[in-house]
Enzyme design. Structure first.
Site, PDB file in Angstrom:
ATOM      1  N   ARG A  59       0.887  -1.167   0.000  1.00 23.92           N
ATOM      2  CA  ARG A  59       0.000   0.000   0.000  1.00 23.92           C
ATOM      3  C   ARG A  59       0.925   1.216   0.000  1.00 23.92           C
ATOM      4  NH1 ARG A  59      -4.875  -2.027   0.386  1.00 23.92           N
ATOM      5  NH2 ARG A  59      -5.252  -3.853   1.665  1.00 23.92           N
ATOM      6  N   GLY A  89      -6.765  -4.527  -6.958  1.00 23.62           N
ATOM      7  CA  GLY A  89      -8.190  -4.325  -6.693  1.00 23.62           C
ATOM      8  C   GLY A  89      -8.645  -2.965  -7.190  1.00 23.62           C
ATOM      9  N   ILE A 136      -9.289 -11.615  -3.970  1.00 21.52           N
ATOM     10  CA  ILE A 136      -9.937 -12.882  -3.630  1.00 21.52           C
ATOM     11  C   ILE A 136     -11.427 -12.694  -3.343  1.00 21.52           C
ATOM     12  CG2 ILE A 136      -7.814 -13.881  -2.701  1.00 21.52           C
ATOM     13  CD1 ILE A 136      -9.166 -13.591   0.100  1.00 21.52           C
ATOM     14  N   ASP A 137     -11.860 -11.458  -3.103  1.00 19.96           N
ATOM     15  CA  ASP A 137     -13.265 -11.232  -2.732  1.00 19.96           C
ATOM     16  C   ASP A 137     -14.223 -11.323  -3.914  1.00 19.96           C
ATOM     17  OD1 ASP A 137     -12.425 -10.771  -0.211  1.00 19.96           O
ATOM     18  OD2 ASP A 137     -12.529  -8.593  -0.309  1.00 19.96           O
ATOM     19  N   GLU A 235     -16.960 -11.710   6.929  1.00 21.11           N
ATOM     20  CA  GLU A 235     -16.478 -10.802   7.995  1.00 21.11           C
ATOM     21  C   GLU A 235     -17.236  -9.476   8.009  1.00 21.11           C
ATOM     22  OE1 GLU A 235     -12.386  -9.475   7.597  1.00 21.11           O
ATOM     23  OE2 GLU A 235     -12.430  -9.813   5.440  1.00 21.11           O
ATOM     24  N   HIS A 269      -6.095 -15.229   6.943  1.00 22.52           N
ATOM     25  CA  HIS A 269      -5.231 -15.083   5.770  1.00 22.52           C
ATOM     26  C   HIS A 269      -4.867 -16.381   5.077  1.00 22.52           C
ATOM     27  CE1 HIS A 269      -4.608 -10.728   5.690  1.00 22.52           C
ATOM     28  NE2 HIS A 269      -5.016 -10.841   6.940  1.00 22.52           N
ATOM     29  N   VAL A 270      -5.315 -17.497   5.638  1.00 25.20           N
ATOM     30  CA  VAL A 270      -5.152 -18.783   4.950  1.00 25.20           C
ATOM     31  C   VAL A 270      -5.742 -18.662   3.542  1.00 25.20           C
ATOM     32  CG1 VAL A 270      -6.108 -21.131   4.886  1.00 25.20           C
ATOM     33  CG2 VAL A 270      -5.174 -20.227   7.002  1.00 25.20           C
ATOM     34  N   ARG A 443     -21.430 -47.528 -18.021  1.00 20.81           N
ATOM     35  CA  ARG A 443     -21.303 -47.006 -19.381  1.00 20.81           C
ATOM     36  C   ARG A 443     -22.366 -47.569 -20.331  1.00 20.81           C
ATOM     37  NH1 ARG A 443     -16.452 -44.598 -20.905  1.00 20.81           N
ATOM     38  NH2 ARG A 443     -14.893 -44.490 -19.263  1.00 20.81           N
TER      39      ARG A 443
END
Length: 756
Positions: A59, A89, A136-137, A235, A269-270, A443
């Site tokens: 950042r 992001g 990831i969100d 969260e 954070h995993v 099958r």
């Protein structure tokens, strides 16, 4: 992110551009010096399987200031950089856009301060920017899937699967907290993928009095002999008054009201770490190449864009339109307009939510409609991970629609023998995470049992069929349709859901099970590459399954960073094998001293895996040695990946709704039975580019190569050159399929993206 970095570097070098790394995000751009370095082909070797990002990310406060951006512009101009590819992001992308808008002003200021000359101002007048969303969100509007989301889902599902076994043993309730401060995507999709009892997300807060409703639901589930409860909390979860709902609060509630033994697990954070999934690597590689093409085509007039995926199609969208829409969602949530927030998140999100609501909570029997229709579900072909998730969704949606659901054991063979039983809501609990086929699958095609199957359909009064399976399932339904003239029992709505690891069913881009198999291949390739790196100068030949369809070999090669993939669809001869050996010999002279070659099991009857292994061993003598590995049936096993659980669940729910609609349309009051004999009453539900479509199997006949059991045209062959370019081959890349700039608002309302 590393797969994207690798693709941008290699595609950049391929189009003869100079490529630079900026280390540590914008901080590195402001600091300059060693943070901005030119890179070579080898710089990005062996990073595909590494999580996080090798170029670091930070950042940066100073980039938010005018002075910081001025310094950054100076550092870029010094190196003649005017094209930026930003992976991040919405914050990173908004920053990049501001930088681009100020660019010419910053250069003039630098010229006034005497830092650069007027020539440089002219030469570097414009800055082009292309964004790729890495988050990831999955919280960025306009993109179906952001880079990293699928891998985060893998981490969550691994944990949930592990927790389920302990919860089962101890009869516990688990409250799992997953990431997503402003976006409930991860929570929602993981709840869908593991069949959680309750989920809390910021976009769709529970109604007033949810505490009572939830506790009633949990105790009802226990009364139905369910030994565990899973509750998933994002969260950022809130109630309808915008007050936070924490995992601790949920736990205390369950303990006080119900006295259940309850535990909280916070994943933290995993979810950001670990090895990237096959889906993410392919997505990022495709996006990276697309980003370079977008930069090459950019003009001063084109707005900064993001490259993204819509369904299975690469698209380009104006960056600021996406950012504005993303901010609109937050605004809608802050103002309590929650339905609007869900709509703005996009069709895919809305679909997930509706499917979850359909499947999670059983409507009391007294309130269910009664249609008096009987629907049978069966599995045909080889087992594929995700079949069970599809059966569960079909059974539960069918019951909700008011039908009686029947399960057929062991495919058409079992059907002929009368192995058919009614199946209830509770019977399919906990099925989503199970690999293989619980119903059993064979099958055998129905042709030789037609009379017996018709008799069973008559005896059990079956009014519709859902057939979940691979190429055999598609062929079976063609046979049933052709037999309608002789047996009117088959004149009922029939729907095929493609489920096979080979992904060789016509009419669909993806099949249930292929993603799980791909992950198994990629995981093994990673390990093999590691072993080869240790021994130095070693080449591995790996044989994958897939029948005549090269999907697994080709996509596995793309995701594992292989040097070549031999497939049936692209004929090769001894000259090509020779060229590949020479290519590997050259590679061994560099710092990357290992090779990986994938071969589809049926790519060529004479150039067998042994033949290729022996050829490479002989030709590579003194330069590299060779090993071979046949992956075999491990590709069919394992717990289904999040993509397969979700894809299976969503298409199955949609198919069941189609069956209900067809049953209503084809029911004849006189003689009081269903009679469907049109072509469009036997359909295959597939994912085509951006949409889920029902296609009559009779129409798909012309698209099928029945001898080799593959579709005549396959979309993924367009990605072949991509794999070759990333492995340093000279090849031509067909740009006709690359995305054109579109507008966010114009994304079709009825399109159902596949991204899951």
């Amino acid at each position: 992110m590393n797969a994207a970095v690798r693709a941008v570097v290699r595609m950049g070098i391929y189009v003869k551009a100079k490529v630079y790394f900026v280390y540590e995000g914008y901080q590195g751009m402001v600091d300059g010096g060693d943070n901005i370095v030119e890179v070579s082909w080898e710089s990005v070797s062996s990073i595909l399987q590494v999580g996080g990002t090798v170029i670091g990310s930070a950042r940066c406060k100073s980039f938010r200031t005018h002075e910081g951006r001025l310094q950054a512009a100076y550092n870029l101009v010094q190196r003649g950089i005017t094209n930026l590819c930003v992976i991040g992001g919405d914050g990173s992308l908004t920053g990049a856009n501001l930088f681009r808008e100020e660019w010419s002003g910053l250069l003039e200021e630098l010229a006034q301060n005497g830092k650069i000359d007027a020539e440089a101002v002219k030469k570097y007048a414009y800055l082009n920017i292309v964004g790729m969303v890495g988050s990831i969100d999955n919280d960025f509007c306009g993109t179906d899937m952001t880079i990293g989301t699928d891998s985060a889902l893998h981490r969550i599902i691994e944990v949930v699967d592990a927790i389920m076994t302990t919860a089962q043993s101890h009869q516990r309730t688990f409250v799992l907290e997953v990431m997503g401060r402003h976006c409930g995507y991860l929570a929602l999709v993981s709840a869908l993928a593991c069949g959680a009892d309750w989920v809390f997300i910021p976009e769709y807060p529970p109604e007033e009095g949810w505490e009572d409703t939830m506790c009633v639901k949990l105790s009802e589930n226990r009364a139905r002999k369910k030994r565990l409860n899973i509750i998933i909390v994002a969260e950022g979860a809130i109630d309808c008054h915008n007050k936070p709902i924490t995992s601790e609060k949920v736990k205390d509630l369950v303990v006080q009201r119900l006295g259940f033994d309850t535990r909280v697990t916070i994943l933290g954070h995993v979810q950001r770490g670990g090895t990237p999934s096959a889906f993410d690597r392919i997505l990022a590689s495709r996006m990276g190449v697309e980003a370079v093409l977008a930069l090459l085509e950019a003009t001063p007039a084109t707005p900064a864009c993001v490259v993204s995926l819509s369904g299975n199609q690469a698209v380009r969208l104006p960056l600021m339109e996406c950012v504005q829409m993303t901010q609109e969602v937050q605004k809608a949530m802050d103002e309590g307009r929650f339905l609007e927030a869900v709509r703005l998140r996009g069709k895919s999100f809305e679909n997930n939510l509706n499917t979850y609501k359909l499947l999670a909570h059983k409507i009391p029997d007294a309130e269910l409609p009664k249609t008096n229709f009987n629907v049978a579900v069966l599995n045909v072909g080889a087992p594929a991970a995700g079949m069970n998730a599809a059966v569960r969704a079909a059974v539960r949606v069918g019951i909700t629609e008011g039908h009686k659901m029947f399960a057929v054991i062991d495919g058409f063979e079992g059907f002929a023998k009368g192995k058919i039983k009614e199946i209830s809501w509770g019977d399919v609990g906990g099925w989503t995470g199970q690999g293989g086929s619980i119903l059993g699958t064979k099958r055998t095609l129905p042709a030789k049992y037609l009379e017996k199957i018709a008799e069973q359909m008559r005896t059990n009064n079956i009014n519709a069929l859902m057939v979940i399976g691979g190429f055999e399932a598609y062929e079976s339904c063609l046979q049933l349709q052709e037999a309608r003239s002789r047996f009117e029992e088959f004149s009922v709505p029939i729907c095929v859901l493609p489920a096979t690891i080979s992904n060789n069913v016509p009419g669909t881009d993806f099949s249930i099970g292929a993603d799980t198999a791909l992950n198994a291949i990629v995981e093994t390739c990673d390990r093999i590459k590691q072993s080869a790196s240790g021994t130095k100068r070693r080449v591995f030949i790996i044989e994958t399954m897939g029948g005549y369809c090269g999907y697994l070999a080709n996509m596995g090669a793309l995701a594992a960073g292989a040097d070549a993939a031999y497939i049936f669809e692209e004929q090769f001869d001894i000259r090509e094998l020779q060229a590949n050996v020479e290519h590997l010999t050259e590679k061994m002279k560099t710092s990357i001293q290992r090779g990986l070659v994938l071969r589809n099991e049926n790519c060529n009857e004479n150039y067998t895996t042994d033949f290729i292994y022996q050829l490479y061993s002989e030709e590579g003598k003194g330069v590299f040695d060779c090993r071979k590995n046949v992956l075999g049936h491990m590709q069919q096993g394992g717990a289904p990946s999040p993509f397969d659980r979700n894809f299976g669940t969503k298409i199955s729910a949609k198919a069941m709704q189609w069956i209900s609609k067809k049953l209503k349309e084809t029911y004849r009051k006189e003689p009081g039975k269903v009679f469907a004999n049109t072509e469009d009453s036997v359909c295959l539900l597939g994912m085509r580019r951006r949409n889920l479509v029902f296609q009559p199997v009779a129409e798909l006949k012309s698209e099928t190569d029945f001898v080799h059991r593959i579709p005549k045209e396959q979309w993924w062959l367009k990605l072949r050159p991509l794999m070759k370019i990333l492995a340093k081959y000279k090849t031509s890349y067909d740009v006709s399929d690359s995305g054109q700039l579109e507008h966010v608002a114009m994304l079709p309302k009825e399109a159902v993206p596949a991204a899951i």
